[in-house]
Design a protein around this motif. Structure first.
Motif, mmCIF file in Angstrom:
data_model
loop_
_atom_site.group_PDB
_atom_site.id
_atom_site.type_symbol
_atom_site.label_atom_id
_atom_site.label_comp_id
_atom_site.label_asym_id
_atom_site.label_seq_id
_atom_site.Cartn_x
_atom_site.Cartn_y
_atom_site.Cartn_z
ATOM 1 N N THR A 40 2.366 8.159 4.729
ATOM 2 C CA THR A 40 2.204 6.760 5.093
ATOM 3 C C THR A 40 3.459 5.969 4.764
ATOM 4 O O THR A 40 4.010 5.261 5.582
ATOM 5 C CB THR A 40 0.993 6.135 4.381
ATOM 6 N N HIS A 94 0.811 -1.216 0.000
ATOM 7 C CA HIS A 94 0.000 0.000 0.000
ATOM 8 C C HIS A 94 0.848 1.271 0.000
ATOM 9 O O HIS A 94 0.462 2.309 0.519
ATOM 10 C CB HIS A 94 -0.993 0.018 1.168
ATOM 11 N N SER A 112 -1.085 11.158 1.866
ATOM 12 C CA SER A 112 -0.715 9.771 1.562
ATOM 13 C C SER A 112 0.788 9.548 1.512
ATOM 14 O O SER A 112 1.257 8.490 1.927
ATOM 15 C CB SER A 112 -1.368 9.307 0.268
ATOM 16 N N LEU A 129 -13.543 6.518 -1.100
ATOM 17 C CA LEU A 129 -14.073 6.153 0.208
ATOM 18 C C LEU A 129 -12.920 6.123 1.191
ATOM 19 O O LEU A 129 -11.802 5.785 0.831
ATOM 20 C CB LEU A 129 -14.743 4.777 0.169
ATOM 21 N N ASN A 130 -13.180 6.487 2.432
ATOM 22 C CA ASN A 130 -12.134 6.457 3.449
ATOM 23 C C ASN A 130 -12.734 6.113 4.805
ATOM 24 O O ASN A 130 -13.943 5.983 4.944
ATOM 25 C CB ASN A 130 -11.371 7.793 3.484
ATOM 26 N N ARG A 131 -11.885 5.987 5.778
ATOM 27 C CA ARG A 131 -12.342 5.547 7.106
ATOM 28 C C ARG A 131 -13.273 6.551 7.780
ATOM 29 O O ARG A 131 -13.918 6.222 8.756
ATOM 30 C CB ARG A 131 -11.152 5.233 8.003
ATOM 31 N N PHE A 132 -13.353 7.767 7.279
ATOM 32 C CA PHE A 132 -14.222 8.777 7.876
ATOM 33 C C PHE A 132 -15.631 8.746 7.299
ATOM 34 O O PHE A 132 -16.501 9.478 7.743
ATOM 35 C CB PHE A 132 -13.622 10.174 7.699
ATOM 36 N N ASP A 133 -15.844 7.914 6.285
ATOM 37 C CA ASP A 133 -17.165 7.830 5.669
ATOM 38 C C ASP A 133 -18.148 7.073 6.567
ATOM 39 O O ASP A 133 -17.759 6.251 7.384
ATOM 40 C CB ASP A 133 -17.087 7.145 4.310
ATOM 41 N N ASN A 134 -19.417 7.407 6.371
ATOM 42 C CA ASN A 134 -20.492 6.736 7.100
ATOM 43 C C ASN A 134 -21.641 6.532 6.108
ATOM 44 O O ASN A 134 -21.490 6.797 4.918
ATOM 45 C CB ASN A 134 -20.912 7.571 8.323
#
Length: 129
Positions: A122, A18, A119, A86-91
Motif C-alpha cells: 500500500t 495510513h 500491507s 476486520l477488513n473489507r472482506f468481512d460480512n
C-alpha cells in the motif's frame, strides 16, 4: 457526537496517511502520529514495532490497538492491545465468528495475517504516484 454519547463507542486516531509505520523512517513515523487529539491510537494494518509504540506513547495517547502483525512479546501492554482484525472482506457471518471466538475464528485470524502481509505494498504503491 450522538454515537459516542453513551460511552460505548470511542473514536481514535489511525495515522495521517495510513502508511505501514514499520516501513518508514523514524522522522516520518513522528509526522504520521500526530499529538493525541483522541485518547486511543490504532496501528495501520495492525503493524507495529518498538519505535512506533514509543512514538505513540510520547504523543500523548493513553492506549493503542494492534493486530496480529507485530511482536507478540509486546502484546497486552497499554500501547499494544490486540484487536479483532476486520477488513473489507468481512460480512455479518465472519463478524459473528470473530466476536464469538469459535474454532473458525483462527481461520479468520490467518486470513487477516495474509492480508497484512500485503500491507507494505500500500505504502510502496502510494509512493510511486
Amino acid at each position: 457526537e450522538e454515537i459516542t454519547r453513551d460511552g460505548l463507542v470511542e473514536f481514535g486516531s489511525h495515522s495521517a496517511s495510513h502508511a505501514d509505520l514499520t516501513r518508514i523512517s523514524e522522522e516520518s513515523v513522528a509526522s504520521e502520529i500526530q499529538p493525541a487529539e483522541f485518547s486511543a491510537f490504532s496501528y495501520p494494518f495492525g503493524r507495529f514495532n518498538k519505535c512506533v509504540v514509543e512514538t505513540v506513547a510520547r504523543s500523548g495517547y493513553r492506549a493503542a490497538f494492534c493486530g496480529t502483525n507485530g511482536d507478540p512479546a509486546l502484546w497486552g501492554f497499554p500501547y499494544t492491545i490486540p484487536r479483532i482484525p476486520l477488513n473489507r472482506f468481512d460480512n455479518r457471518f465472519t463478524l459473528r465468528v470473530k466476536l464469538r471466538g469459535s474454532m473458525v475464528y483462527w481461520s479468520e485470524v490467518m486470513k487477516a495475517r495474509i492480508i497484512g502481509m500485503f500491507s507494505p505494498l500500500t505504502f510502496d504503491l502510494r509512493s510511486m504516484r
